[in-house]
Design a protein around this motif. Structure first.
Motif, PDB file in Angstrom:
ATOM      1  N   ASP A 199       0.956  -1.131   0.047  1.00  9.21           N
ATOM      2  CA  ASP A 199       0.108  -0.068   0.106  1.00  9.21           C
ATOM      3  C   ASP A 199       0.631   1.211  -0.062  1.00  9.21           C
ATOM      4  O   ASP A 199       1.301   1.690   1.353  1.00  9.21           O
ATOM      5  N   THR A 200       1.469   1.611  -1.388  1.00  6.98           N
ATOM      6  CA  THR A 200       2.172   2.783  -1.124  1.00  6.98           C
ATOM      7  C   THR A 200       1.924   3.779  -2.043  1.00  6.98           C
ATOM      8  O   THR A 200       2.592   4.631  -2.490  1.00  6.98           O
ATOM      9  N   GLU A 201       0.641   3.884  -2.740  1.00  8.63           N
ATOM     10  CA  GLU A 201       0.104   4.561  -3.682  1.00  8.63           C
ATOM     11  C   GLU A 201      -0.030   5.984  -3.433  1.00  8.63           C
ATOM     12  O   GLU A 201       0.443   7.160  -4.101  1.00  8.63           O
ATOM     13  N   ASP A 202      -0.658   6.220  -2.225  1.00  8.95           N
ATOM     14  CA  ASP A 202      -0.927   7.680  -1.605  1.00  8.95           C
ATOM     15  C   ASP A 202       0.421   8.019  -1.071  1.00  8.95           C
ATOM     16  O   ASP A 202       0.792   7.978   0.192  1.00  8.95           O
ATOM     17  N   ARG A 203       1.071   8.803  -1.954  1.00  3.76           N
ATOM     18  CA  ARG A 203       2.244   9.577  -1.348  1.00  3.76           C
ATOM     19  C   ARG A 203       2.065  10.768  -0.475  1.00  3.76           C
ATOM     20  O   ARG A 203       3.219  11.156   0.070  1.00  3.76           O
ATOM     21  N   SER A 204       0.945  11.212  -0.214  1.00  9.63           N
ATOM     22  CA  SER A 204       0.699  12.267   0.782  1.00  9.63           C
ATOM     23  C   SER A 204       0.837  11.806   2.155  1.00  9.63           C
ATOM     24  O   SER A 204       1.102  12.781   3.018  1.00  9.63           O
ATOM     25  N   ARG A 205       0.696  10.518   2.151  1.00  5.71           N
ATOM     26  CA  ARG A 205       0.705  10.041   3.559  1.00  5.71           C
ATOM     27  C   ARG A 205       2.143  10.082   4.378  1.00  5.71           C
ATOM     28  O   ARG A 205       2.926   9.806   3.693  1.00  5.71           O
ATOM     29  N   SER A 206       2.297   9.731   5.410  1.00  9.92           N
ATOM     30  CA  SER A 206       3.703   9.779   6.225  1.00  9.92           C
ATOM     31  C   SER A 206       3.896   8.322   6.594  1.00  9.92           C
ATOM     32  O   SER A 206       4.977   7.950   7.197  1.00  9.92           O
TER      33      SER A 206
ATOM     34  N   ARG B 155       3.985   3.891   4.463  1.00 10.64           N
ATOM     35  CA  ARG B 155       3.671   3.312   3.309  1.00 10.64           C
ATOM     36  C   ARG B 155       3.911   1.791   4.088  1.00 10.64           C
ATOM     37  O   ARG B 155       4.721   1.571   4.763  1.00 10.64           O
TER      38      ARG B 155
ATOM     39  N   CYS C 289       5.470  -1.175   7.894  1.00 11.86           N
ATOM     40  CA  CYS C 289       5.336   0.097   7.428  1.00 11.86           C
ATOM     41  C   CYS C 289       6.528   0.905   7.608  1.00 11.86           C
ATOM     42  O   CYS C 289       7.302   0.559   8.692  1.00 11.86           O
TER      43      CYS C 289
END
Length: 119
Positions: free
Chosen positions: A95-102, A104, A115
């Motif tokens: 689950d690495t697609e959302d690059r805005s999160r702190s 992955r 993570c």
């Protein structure tokens, strides 16, 4: 030089506050957090966290063919650099697609999730 340092061990469970309370009784420490995520800051400085998993199935032990149902949060200085390094070591992105999160999510070479979390 190490790539990361261990941040927190997270246990999936049906009732995070209840399980955190159990471990607080066993280990000491302070319980904090709300709803689906509860933290336990232990006196030894090794934090635990408890994450809601409504359909949680307790692990069987010993059971080499069944999940032990936890993941590691590894704290890193730079997510992009750490990601490149763990992928080169054989990790697989989960689950690495959302690059805005702190954070992955990856699987280690044996399939255990972990993570990478920004400091």
């Amino acid at each position: 030089m190490a790539l990361a340092k261990l941040g927190v061990v997270v246990l999936d469970c049906p009732d995070p506050r209840a399980l955190a309370g159990f471990y607080a009784e066993v280990l000491g420490g302070t319980v904090s957090g709300e709803d689906d995520w509860i933290d336990l800051d232990t006196p030894g400085g090794h934090p635990l966290a408890f994450q809601a998993a409504p359909n949680h199935v307790p692990p069987r032990w010993p059971a080499p063919d069944a999940s032990q149902q936890f993941h590691l949060d590894l704290t890193v200085d730079d997510l992009d650099t750490a990601e490149k390094a763990v992928l080169a070591l054989g990790a697989k992105p989960l689950d690495t697609e959302d690059r805005s999160r702190s954070w992955r999510v990856y699987a280690d070479p044996a399939g255990h999730p972990f993570c990478l979390c920004a400091c």
